[in-house]
Scaffold this motif. Structure first.
Motif, short mmCIF file in Angstrom:
data_model
loop_
_atom_site.label_atom_id
_atom_site.label_comp_id
_atom_site.label_asym_id
_atom_site.label_seq_id
_atom_site.Cartn_x
_atom_site.Cartn_y
_atom_site.Cartn_z
N ILE A 38 -3.99 1.26 -2.79
CA ILE A 38 -3.59 -0.20 -2.95
C ILE A 38 -3.07 -0.58 -4.34
CG2 ILE A 38 -4.50 -2.37 -2.61
CD1 ILE A 38 -6.93 -1.29 -1.32
N ALA A 39 -1.44 -0.54 -4.29
CA ALA A 39 -0.66 -0.93 -5.42
C ALA A 39 -1.04 -2.23 -5.73
CB ALA A 39 0.50 -0.29 -5.49
N LEU A 40 -0.67 -3.14 -4.85
CA LEU A 40 -0.74 -4.58 -4.92
C LEU A 40 -1.48 -5.30 -4.01
CD1 LEU A 40 3.11 -5.11 -5.28
CD2 LEU A 40 1.32 -5.16 -6.95
N ASP A 76 -1.63 -4.17 -17.70
CA ASP A 76 -1.85 -2.80 -18.49
C ASP A 76 -1.04 -1.79 -17.64
OD1 ASP A 76 -2.50 -1.34 -20.30
OD2 ASP A 76 -4.59 -2.11 -20.35
N ASN A 77 -0.76 -0.47 -18.03
CA ASN A 77 -0.41 0.49 -17.32
C ASN A 77 -1.03 0.72 -15.91
OD1 ASN A 77 1.88 1.19 -19.24
ND2 ASN A 77 0.33 2.51 -20.37
N GLY A 78 -0.22 0.94 -14.93
CA GLY A 78 -0.84 0.97 -13.58
C GLY A 78 -1.15 -0.20 -13.00
N ALA A 79 -0.92 -1.47 -13.55
CA ALA A 79 -1.53 -2.78 -12.89
C ALA A 79 -0.74 -3.15 -11.69
CB ALA A 79 -1.32 -3.54 -13.90
N GLY A 80 0.27 -2.21 -11.54
CA GLY A 80 1.15 -2.65 -10.21
C GLY A 80 2.45 -3.45 -10.63
N LYS A 81 2.66 -3.49 -11.81
CA LYS A 81 4.20 -4.44 -12.32
C LYS A 81 5.15 -3.82 -11.81
CE LYS A 81 3.32 -3.72 -16.77
NZ LYS A 81 2.33 -2.61 -16.72
N SER A 82 5.34 -2.46 -11.86
CA SER A 82 6.69 -1.81 -11.45
C SER A 82 6.69 -1.96 -9.74
CB SER A 82 6.74 -0.61 -11.73
OG SER A 82 6.67 -0.35 -13.25
N THR A 83 5.61 -1.75 -9.22
CA THR A 83 5.57 -1.80 -7.91
C THR A 83 5.77 -3.38 -7.28
OG1 THR A 83 3.87 -0.17 -7.73
CG2 THR A 83 4.14 -1.33 -5.88
N LEU A 84 5.41 -4.27 -7.95
CA LEU A 84 5.80 -5.78 -7.63
C LEU A 84 7.39 -5.88 -7.89
CD1 LEU A 84 4.78 -8.49 -6.85
CD2 LEU A 84 4.35 -8.80 -9.11
N TYR A 96 0.78 -1.24 0.06
CA TYR A 96 0.10 -0.01 0.12
C TYR A 96 1.01 1.33 0.02
CZ TYR A 96 -2.92 -3.82 2.18
OH TYR A 96 -3.42 -4.81 2.45
N PHE A 97 0.39 2.21 -0.73
CA PHE A 97 0.77 3.52 -0.71
C PHE A 97 -0.19 4.58 0.18
CE2 PHE A 97 3.26 1.70 -4.12
CZ PHE A 97 4.61 1.96 -3.98
N GLY A 98 -0.12 4.68 1.33
CA GLY A 98 -0.96 5.40 1.97
C GLY A 98 -2.12 4.77 1.87
N1 LIG Z 1 5.40 5.52 -4.67
C1 LIG Z 1 4.31 5.39 -4.81
N2 LIG Z 1 3.26 6.18 -4.17
C2 LIG Z 1 1.73 6.21 -4.33
N3 LIG Z 1 1.45 5.47 -5.34
C3 LIG Z 1 2.11 4.66 -6.17
C4 LIG Z 1 3.56 4.53 -5.86
N4 LIG Z 1 4.18 3.92 -6.95
C5 LIG Z 1 3.14 3.42 -7.42
N5 LIG Z 1 1.97 3.84 -6.99
C6 LIG Z 1 0.50 3.41 -7.48
O1 LIG Z 1 0.29 1.82 -7.59
C7 LIG Z 1 -0.07 1.82 -8.89
C8 LIG Z 1 0.75 0.82 -9.70
O2 LIG Z 1 1.77 1.28 -10.31
P1 LIG Z 1 2.89 0.72 -11.25
O3 LIG Z 1 3.47 -0.31 -10.34
O4 LIG Z 1 3.82 1.63 -11.83
O5 LIG Z 1 2.29 0.19 -12.41
P2 LIG Z 1 2.55 -0.30 -13.87
O6 LIG Z 1 4.34 -0.55 -13.53
O7 LIG Z 1 2.09 -1.61 -13.82
O8 LIG Z 1 2.27 0.40 -14.78
C9 LIG Z 1 -0.54 3.10 -9.79
O9 LIG Z 1 -1.80 3.31 -9.67
C10 LIG Z 1 0.26 4.15 -8.99
O10 LIG Z 1 -0.05 5.10 -8.97
#
Ligand SMILES: Nc1ncnc2c1ncn2[C@@H]1O[C@H](COP(=O)(O)OP(=O)(O)O)[C@@H](O)[C@H]1O
Ligand SMILES: [Mg+2]
Lengths: 376, 284
Positions: B19-21, B39-47, B14-16
């Motif tokens: 819910i990113a994942l 898709d974009n915003g799915a949470g891949k980078s966060t994962l 979670y970011f505040g």
């Molecule tokens: N550091 C962060 N603080 C707040 N929200 C974040 C942060 N990083 C990612 N998010 C949110 O988490 C979601 C997933 O983002 P991200 O993992 O970048 O997606 P993807 O890489 O699949 O396009 C997005 O809605 C993004 O706004």
């Protein structure tokens, strides 16, 4: 899938391909050296003043010592500013730090009865602590160092004046020379070396002497030694050590560097401390040369240091620059400043010249950067 | 020794209030390319940032080679053999190939009391490491700014492999690349797999993922839609699932586009990928 394998075969076929490209790339390599601009600029300045001021005494022993000293003073600051700029940050508090550090040496030594060497160590410790705070705020808040150090520019200048009035009722504290007599650490900043060599040169007629027999140059001021020493050490650290790679990496892309385990915060904080160190070296040399400290010392020096670093090839965006280049930038400064003095040109022209130099340097660096990053 | 080099059990981040994942399960084997789609915003980078020690998981368990692990920093993950090639590549354009290759892990030698950067040997190693990945560098002291996007991507991968990565995470390696360069990068991915590394390949481009992946995990709006072996799922099914959470319009237009490229591919008797490559070449 067959189309996908061709590039490999292609690459393997030309395994020793360099010969064909060597000559072109070595010219390009020279062009992309960050020092190129300032070294060629310095050579041009020497030629110019050799022609217009060749017989003015500028290139006599004392003339040479004159502009070398001016270059050395600025060079010390430029080295610190340059490393910090390569790491992607600025320190605008360098000039104020000079005034503050001068007072940190003089007040304890003159008014609190401290031995001079302890006052010097105190000034270094104090300055580096402030450098640490400056850097810590920058890396922890992520605010531009431009703003944070601008705040310190005012804070330190104000503190210098306020505290010196509080402790001494004056803004110029003199009489340091008397208490510094015989202090080894003080001599390391205000002294000269090679005095016996120079008097030997004088007595043998190798160097001009005054009527009383003292040579016109009595020795090499320590500020020049500090400059050369810092130049060699810092250039070595930057180009040949792990820490040097970290400096480039921190300024080139600090997120990327962080992700690869480079402690960019530590690198930057250390360099803020190092600029404070350089400012204190400058301050100490000045205090022991003049025998006094003044609250307005070092005014505008932060900009001169940054200009020298930029002329020396440092990019304002970080990640690129050279210690040697910055030193040549400082040398151009010294030569031109004294050259204008020796030729009797109105010194207002020095400022005009500086501005023009800076503009040319920035345009040139921008061009080089585009070459290096291959803006295609 | 576990069957899986990496295992995530119900990992959430979670970011505040964001819910990113949420409750992600994922298993990755050595010697396979595991494709993370979404898709974009799915949470891949966060994962992957959670895998790489940039973020900590808010909840859930993370197993490395069967051992529960928690990384304090990216450096920790790197030391444990998880190397990540980020979207922004973690390369500095103004620095030389060698300096980039060794960034953060500088090769030093001792001369007297000094530890100095061993430029000569570092140059040789960087050159050899890149040659192994099929990239020929003219001058390893040249800034990488002049290299193509594909070459830089390969440099970042070669660097990770050289430093003994067991798990290689690639975040959208082909996103900014043309078809030919993408092919080069995917080929390097195949080489990494052949060396026994586990590769986690993040993309939202099924056409790039499908030819090379062994395993797929789909993310949508921070949740996992499941994992499949390549044998168990078709390209169409993946694309359909990826579009699942979207408006019907988007879905239809994307499917239409897909059918079009597929038709072109069939006409050109190769795969979609090659057809696209051919089209690109013809264009030039
Ligand atoms: N550091 C962060 N603080 C707040 N929200 C974040 C942060 N990083 C990612 N998010 C949110 O988490 C979601 C997933 O983002 P991200 O993992 O970048 O997606 P993807 O890489 O699949 O396009 C997005 O809605 C993004 O706004
Ligand atoms: Mg992403």
């Amino acid at each position: 899938m067959s189309t996908m394998t061709t590039p490999v075969q292609h690459a393997q076929k030309n395994i020793p391909p360099d010969e064909r490209l060597r000559s072109e790339s070595s010219l390009k390599k020279l062009l992309t050296r960050p020092e190129l601009g300032s070294v060629s600029g310095a050579i041009l300045m020497f030629i110019f003043f050799a022609i217009v001021a060749g017989d003015s005494g500028m290139f006599n022993a004392d003339g040479i010592m004159n502009w070398t000293t001016v270059s050395a003073q600025l060079g010390i600051l430029a080295i610190g500013a340059c490393l910090l700029m390569i790491a992607g940050e600025f320190d605008l508090s360098i000039g104020s730090m000079i005034g503050f550090a001068g007072m940190m040496i003089s007040i304890p030594a003159l008014y609190w009865g401290w031995p001079v060497w302890t006052a010097i160590l105190f000034a270094f410790a104090g300055a580096m602590l402030i450098g640490f705070i400056n850097g810590y705020i920058v890396v922890k808040t992520g605010l531009p160092s431009f703003i944070v150090s601008l705040a310190f520019l005012f804070i330190l200048r104000g503190l210098t004046i306020a505290l010196s009035i509080l402790f001494t009722n004056k803004t110029i504290v003199s009489g340091v020379s008397e208490v510094a007599e015989g202090d080894i650490l003080a001599a390391a900043f205000g002294g000269q070396i090679g005095t016996s060599l120079f008097s030997w040169l004088g007595t043998n007629g190798w160097m001009e002497v005054y009527a009383d027999g003292t040579p016109i140059v009595t020795g090499i001021p320590m500020v020049i030694i500090w400059w050369l020493l810092l130049m060699v050490i810092c250039s070595f650290v930057l180009l040949r050590t792990r820490f040097g790679n970290w400096i480039f990496a921190s300024g080139g892309d600090d997120k990327a560097a962080k992700n690869l385990g480079v402690p960019t915060d530590r690198v930057k904080i250390m360099l803020f401390m190092f600029t404070a160190f350089c400012a204190t070296v400058f301050a100490a040399c000045q205090v022991f040369e003049f025998g006094s400290a003044a609250a307005d010392r070092g005014l505008l020096k932060e900009f001169e240091a940054i200009i020298a670093a930029v002329i020396g090839g440092a990019l304002l965006t970080g990640g690129y620059g050279s210690v040697i280049g910055a030193c040549f930038g400082a040398l151009i400064f010294g030569v031109v400043q004294m050259g204008i003095f020796f030729t009797g040109i109105d010194s207002d022209w020095f400022r005009v010249f500086l501005g023009v130099m800076l503009l040319i340097a920035v345009l040139f660096n921008n061009f080089i950067r585009k070459k290096v990053t291959g803006a295609r | 020794m576990s069957d899986y080099i990496l295992e995530l059990k119900k990992v959430s981040r979670y970011f505040g209030s964001v819910i990113a994942l949420k409750d992600i399960d994922m298993k990755v084997k050595l010697g396979e390319v595991h494709c993370l789609l979404g898709d974009n915003g799915a949470g891949k980078s966060t994962l992957i940032k959670t895998l790489a020690g940039v973020h900590k998981a808010s909840e859930g368990e993370f197993l490395l080679d069967g051992q529960t692990t928690e990384f304090e920093s990216p450096k920790d993950a790197l030391d444990a053999g998880i190397a990540t090639v980020y979207q922004d590549l973690a390369l500095v354009p103004l620095m030389s190939v060698t300096r980039n290759f060794f960034m953060g892990r500088e090769l030093t030698k001792k001369i007297g009391p000094f530890n100095i950067f061993d430029t000569k040997r570092a140059n040789e190693i960087a050159r050899a490491g890149l040659a192994e990945m099929g990239i020929d560098v003219r001058d390893p002291e040249h800034p990488i700014g002049t290299m193509s996007g594909g070459e830089r991507q390969c440099l970042a991968i070669a660097r990770a492999i050289h430093f003994g990565a067991k798990v290689l995470i690639l975040d959208e390696p082909t996103a900014a690349l043309g078809v030919k360069q993408s092919a080069n990068v995917l080929k390097v991915v195949a080489r990494a797999r052949a060396r026994g590394l586990a590769v986690i390949l993040i993309t939202h481009n099924v056409h790039h993922a499908y030819p090379i992946a062994d395993h797929f995990t789909l993310l949508n709006r921070g949740k996992s839609l499941g994992s499949w072996l390549k044998a168990d799922v078709s390209r169409e099914e993946i694309l359909e699932m990826m579009a699942g959470g979207q408006e019907l319009e988007d879905l239809e237009s994307e499917l239409a586009e897909f059918t079009r490229t597929d038709a072109a591919a069939n006409a050109g008797e190769g795969s979609t990928f090659e057809a696209a490559a051919a089209a690109q070449n013809a264009h030039h």
